[in-house]
Motif scaffolding. Structure first.
Motif, PDB file in Angstrom:
ATOM      1  N   LEU A 140       0.799  -1.233   0.000  1.00 19.18           N
ATOM      2  CA  LEU A 140       0.000   0.000   0.000  1.00 19.18           C
ATOM      3  C   LEU A 140       0.825   1.274   0.000  1.00 19.18           C
ATOM      4  O   LEU A 140       0.304   2.343  -0.262  1.00 19.18           O
ATOM      5  CB  LEU A 140      -0.926   0.018   1.223  1.00 19.18           C
ATOM      6  CG  LEU A 140      -1.900  -1.158   1.330  1.00 19.18           C
ATOM      7  CD1 LEU A 140      -2.748  -1.011   2.573  1.00 19.18           C
ATOM      8  CD2 LEU A 140      -2.787  -1.230   0.100  1.00 19.18           C
ATOM      9  N   PHE A 141       2.116   1.167   0.326  1.00  8.60           N
ATOM     10  CA  PHE A 141       2.902   2.378   0.500  1.00  8.60           C
ATOM     11  C   PHE A 141       4.002   2.502  -0.556  1.00  8.60           C
ATOM     12  O   PHE A 141       4.981   1.765  -0.532  1.00  8.60           O
ATOM     13  CB  PHE A 141       3.535   2.394   1.896  1.00  8.60           C
ATOM     14  CG  PHE A 141       2.513   2.360   2.997  1.00  8.60           C
ATOM     15  CD1 PHE A 141       1.937   3.531   3.445  1.00  8.60           C
ATOM     16  CD2 PHE A 141       2.121   1.160   3.563  1.00  8.60           C
ATOM     17  CE1 PHE A 141       0.984   3.511   4.451  1.00  8.60           C
ATOM     18  CE2 PHE A 141       1.176   1.116   4.567  1.00  8.60           C
ATOM     19  CZ  PHE A 141       0.601   2.297   5.016  1.00  8.60           C
ATOM     20  N   PHE A 186      -0.113   7.624  -3.714  1.00 11.06           N
ATOM     21  CA  PHE A 186      -0.713   6.787  -2.680  1.00 11.06           C
ATOM     22  C   PHE A 186      -2.224   6.688  -2.870  1.00 11.06           C
ATOM     23  O   PHE A 186      -2.814   5.601  -2.766  1.00 11.06           O
ATOM     24  CB  PHE A 186      -0.402   7.353  -1.298  1.00 11.06           C
ATOM     25  CG  PHE A 186      -1.103   6.638  -0.183  1.00 11.06           C
ATOM     26  CD1 PHE A 186      -0.652   5.402   0.266  1.00 11.06           C
ATOM     27  CD2 PHE A 186      -2.221   7.192   0.420  1.00 11.06           C
ATOM     28  CE1 PHE A 186      -1.300   4.736   1.288  1.00 11.06           C
ATOM     29  CE2 PHE A 186      -2.871   6.535   1.446  1.00 11.06           C
ATOM     30  CZ  PHE A 186      -2.416   5.298   1.880  1.00 11.06           C
ATOM     31  N   ALA A 187      -2.863   7.817  -3.156  1.00  7.04           N
ATOM     32  CA  ALA A 187      -4.317   7.827  -3.355  1.00  7.04           C
ATOM     33  C   ALA A 187      -4.705   6.998  -4.578  1.00  7.04           C
ATOM     34  O   ALA A 187      -5.719   6.290  -4.567  1.00  7.04           O
ATOM     35  CB  ALA A 187      -4.815   9.263  -3.510  1.00  7.04           C
ATOM     36  N   LEU A 247      -9.958   2.485  -9.637  1.00  4.71           N
ATOM     37  CA  LEU A 247      -8.901   1.822 -10.396  1.00  4.71           C
ATOM     38  C   LEU A 247      -8.745   0.347 -10.033  1.00  4.71           C
ATOM     39  O   LEU A 247      -8.447  -0.488 -10.900  1.00  4.71           O
ATOM     40  CB  LEU A 247      -7.557   2.539 -10.163  1.00  4.71           C
ATOM     41  CG  LEU A 247      -7.425   3.961 -10.697  1.00  4.71           C
ATOM     42  CD1 LEU A 247      -6.091   4.558 -10.267  1.00  4.71           C
ATOM     43  CD2 LEU A 247      -7.536   3.964 -12.217  1.00  4.71           C
ATOM     44  N   TRP A 248      -8.940   0.006  -8.734  1.00  2.00           N
ATOM     45  CA  TRP A 248      -8.614  -1.344  -8.262  1.00  2.00           C
ATOM     46  C   TRP A 248      -9.797  -2.102  -7.679  1.00  2.00           C
ATOM     47  O   TRP A 248      -9.605  -3.172  -7.119  1.00  2.00           O
ATOM     48  CB  TRP A 248      -7.509  -1.243  -7.203  1.00  2.00           C
ATOM     49  CG  TRP A 248      -6.315  -0.481  -7.673  1.00  2.00           C
ATOM     50  CD1 TRP A 248      -6.002   0.813  -7.380  1.00  2.00           C
ATOM     51  CD2 TRP A 248      -5.273  -0.951  -8.537  1.00  2.00           C
ATOM     52  NE1 TRP A 248      -4.837   1.182  -8.002  1.00  2.00           N
ATOM     53  CE2 TRP A 248      -4.357   0.112  -8.718  1.00  2.00           C
ATOM     54  CE3 TRP A 248      -5.019  -2.172  -9.168  1.00  2.00           C
ATOM     55  CZ2 TRP A 248      -3.229  -0.003  -9.513  1.00  2.00           C
ATOM     56  CZ3 TRP A 248      -3.887  -2.293  -9.961  1.00  2.00           C
ATOM     57  CH2 TRP A 248      -3.008  -1.221 -10.124  1.00  2.00           C
ATOM     58  N   SER A 249     -10.991  -1.537  -7.777  1.00  2.00           N
ATOM     59  CA  SER A 249     -12.222  -2.133  -7.251  1.00  2.00           C
ATOM     60  C   SER A 249     -12.278  -2.023  -5.723  1.00  2.00           C
ATOM     61  O   SER A 249     -11.335  -1.550  -5.081  1.00  2.00           O
ATOM     62  CB  SER A 249     -12.393  -3.590  -7.700  1.00  2.00           C
ATOM     63  OG  SER A 249     -11.522  -4.430  -6.989  1.00  2.00           O
ATOM     64  N   SER A 250     -13.361  -2.511  -5.133  1.00  2.00           N
ATOM     65  CA  SER A 250     -13.593  -2.333  -3.698  1.00  2.00           C
ATOM     66  C   SER A 250     -12.618  -3.128  -2.830  1.00  2.00           C
ATOM     67  O   SER A 250     -12.437  -2.816  -1.661  1.00  2.00           O
ATOM     68  CB  SER A 250     -15.031  -2.739  -3.350  1.00  2.00           C
ATOM     69  OG  SER A 250     -15.260  -4.093  -3.713  1.00  2.00           O
ATOM     70  N   ASP A 251     -11.978  -4.151  -3.393  1.00  2.00           N
ATOM     71  CA  ASP A 251     -11.035  -4.947  -2.604  1.00  2.00           C
ATOM     72  C   ASP A 251      -9.592  -4.511  -2.866  1.00  2.00           C
ATOM     73  O   ASP A 251      -8.677  -5.329  -2.855  1.00  2.00           O
ATOM     74  CB  ASP A 251     -11.205  -6.432  -2.921  1.00  2.00           C
ATOM     75  CG  ASP A 251     -10.912  -6.753  -4.376  1.00  2.00           C
ATOM     76  OD1 ASP A 251     -10.808  -5.803  -5.196  1.00  2.00           O
ATOM     77  OD2 ASP A 251     -10.787  -7.946  -4.701  1.00  2.00           O
ATOM     78  N   TRP A 252      -9.393  -3.211  -3.035  1.00  2.00           N
ATOM     79  CA  TRP A 252      -8.068  -2.667  -3.359  1.00  2.00           C
ATOM     80  C   TRP A 252      -7.022  -2.989  -2.282  1.00  2.00           C
ATOM     81  O   TRP A 252      -5.834  -3.078  -2.568  1.00  2.00           O
ATOM     82  CB  TRP A 252      -8.153  -1.148  -3.525  1.00  2.00           C
ATOM     83  CG  TRP A 252      -8.678  -0.424  -2.319  1.00  2.00           C
ATOM     84  CD1 TRP A 252      -9.964  -0.060  -2.086  1.00  2.00           C
ATOM     85  CD2 TRP A 252      -7.932   0.004  -1.181  1.00  2.00           C
ATOM     86  NE1 TRP A 252     -10.079   0.571  -0.873  1.00  2.00           N
ATOM     87  CE2 TRP A 252      -8.842   0.630  -0.287  1.00  2.00           C
ATOM     88  CE3 TRP A 252      -6.585  -0.064  -0.815  1.00  2.00           C
ATOM     89  CZ2 TRP A 252      -8.438   1.165   0.933  1.00  2.00           C
ATOM     90  CZ3 TRP A 252      -6.184   0.456   0.407  1.00  2.00           C
ATOM     91  CH2 TRP A 252      -7.109   1.074   1.263  1.00  2.00           C
ATOM     92  N   ALA A 253      -7.468  -3.179  -1.029  1.00  2.00           N
ATOM     93  CA  ALA A 253      -6.519  -3.413   0.060  1.00  2.00           C
ATOM     94  C   ALA A 253      -6.007  -4.849   0.090  1.00  2.00           C
ATOM     95  O   ALA A 253      -5.055  -5.149   0.815  1.00  2.00           O
ATOM     96  CB  ALA A 253      -7.168  -3.073   1.400  1.00  2.00           C
ATOM     97  N   ASP A 254      -6.630  -5.739  -0.668  1.00  2.00           N
ATOM     98  CA  ASP A 254      -6.224  -7.143  -0.680  1.00  2.00           C
ATOM     99  C   ASP A 254      -5.259  -7.417  -1.826  1.00  2.00           C
ATOM    100  O   ASP A 254      -5.394  -6.849  -2.917  1.00  2.00           O
ATOM    101  CB  ASP A 254      -7.450  -8.060  -0.825  1.00  2.00           C
ATOM    102  CG  ASP A 254      -8.435  -7.879   0.310  1.00  2.00           C
ATOM    103  OD1 ASP A 254      -7.980  -7.628   1.440  1.00  2.00           O
ATOM    104  OD2 ASP A 254      -9.653  -7.985   0.058  1.00  2.00           O
ATOM    105  N   LEU A 260      -1.636 -17.404  -3.368  1.00  2.00           N
ATOM    106  CA  LEU A 260      -2.998 -16.962  -3.647  1.00  2.00           C
ATOM    107  C   LEU A 260      -3.220 -15.548  -3.145  1.00  2.00           C
ATOM    108  O   LEU A 260      -4.306 -15.000  -3.260  1.00  2.00           O
ATOM    109  CB  LEU A 260      -4.013 -17.918  -3.002  1.00  2.00           C
ATOM    110  CG  LEU A 260      -3.948 -19.369  -3.486  1.00  2.00           C
ATOM    111  CD1 LEU A 260      -4.982 -20.198  -2.752  1.00  2.00           C
ATOM    112  CD2 LEU A 260      -4.165 -19.427  -4.994  1.00  2.00           C
ATOM    113  N   GLY A 261      -2.177 -14.953  -2.553  1.00  2.00           N
ATOM    114  CA  GLY A 261      -2.284 -13.561  -2.171  1.00  2.00           C
ATOM    115  C   GLY A 261      -2.748 -13.305  -0.764  1.00  2.00           C
ATOM    116  O   GLY A 261      -3.342 -12.254  -0.495  1.00  2.00           O
TER     117      GLY A 261
END
Length: 217
Positions: free
Chosen positions: A93-94, A127-128, A135-142, A211-212
């Motif tokens: 994320l960073f 970062f935003a 851009l990455w859909s609702s599961d961007w944090a996964d 599998l991430g």
């Protein structure tokens, strides 16, 4: 504020000017020696950044000032950003630099028709962009490995083999893009691969990592 301080030649700006001048002289001498070796027909081994720059610059109409500035960019951009990239590597994320700015050197028109005047400062938030649902859909944090994989097509059907598909640098411009791509990109990527190979072999990897999800000792 630095423009005002430079205008009045304050102590800090005066000191900075002296340091920059010394650095340019130091790098200029190194590049000059590398050029002499190359012109003499001797083997110019790529043992350092300056030697590689001189080798790649042969045949181009590039003056010594350009070569010195390029070397400075490698030193300044490479040190801080690579350290930052390695620090945050396992947290996707960073990015090394959270936001960046550019200044238009002349009037321009963007692809969407937006007009940009000369001297306009443009700031984009890396970062935003990396956490954007658009851009990455609702599961961007996964972390999903499938984001970067594409199933291979065999004839009219798809098989289980997959190809790696890199995201375009404009979607997530960690290393910037086009002519302004970071000079230290390749160095940073190689170092990150080395660090990952060194660290991960000390850990027991579960199948789930591919599998991430996560890994543990």
């Amino acid at each position: 504020m630095w423009k005002t301080k430079k205008l009045f030649n304050t102590e800090s700006e005066k000191t900075l000017a002296l340091i920059v001048d010394e650095l340019h002289k130091f790098l200029g001498n190194i590049i000059a020696k590398s050029k002499e070796i190359f012109v003499a027909g001797e083997d110019l081994e790529d043992k350092d950044v300056s030697a590689r720059i001189v080798r790649r610059a042969q045949g181009e109409q590039l003056d010594e000032t350009f070569l010195v500035n390029t070397t400075v960019s490698f030193v300044m951009a490479g040190q801080d950003t690579i350290c930052s990239a390695l620090t945050w590597f396992f947290w996707r994320l960073f990015p090394p630099i959270p936001l960046y700015s550019k200044e238009a050197v002349e009037d321009d028109i963007w692809p969407d028709g937006k007009k940009v005047k000369k001297g306009t400062s443009i700031i984009y938030h890396i970062f935003a962009m990396g956490t954007s649902q658009e851009l990455w859909s609702s599961d961007w944090a996964d972390f999903h490995l499938e984001r970067w994989l594409e199933r291979r097509k065999s004839g009219t059907s798809y098989n289980d083999d997959r190809n790696f598909i890199a995201r375009d640098p404009f979607t997530y411009p960690v290393f910037q893009a086009a002519p302004r791509t970071c000079l230290g990109k390749e160095i940073a990527v190689v170092l990150m691969k080395m660090v990952v190979a060194t660290i991960l072999k000390r850990f027991l990897l579960f199948y789930s990592v591919f599998l991430g999800t996560r890994f543990c000792i």
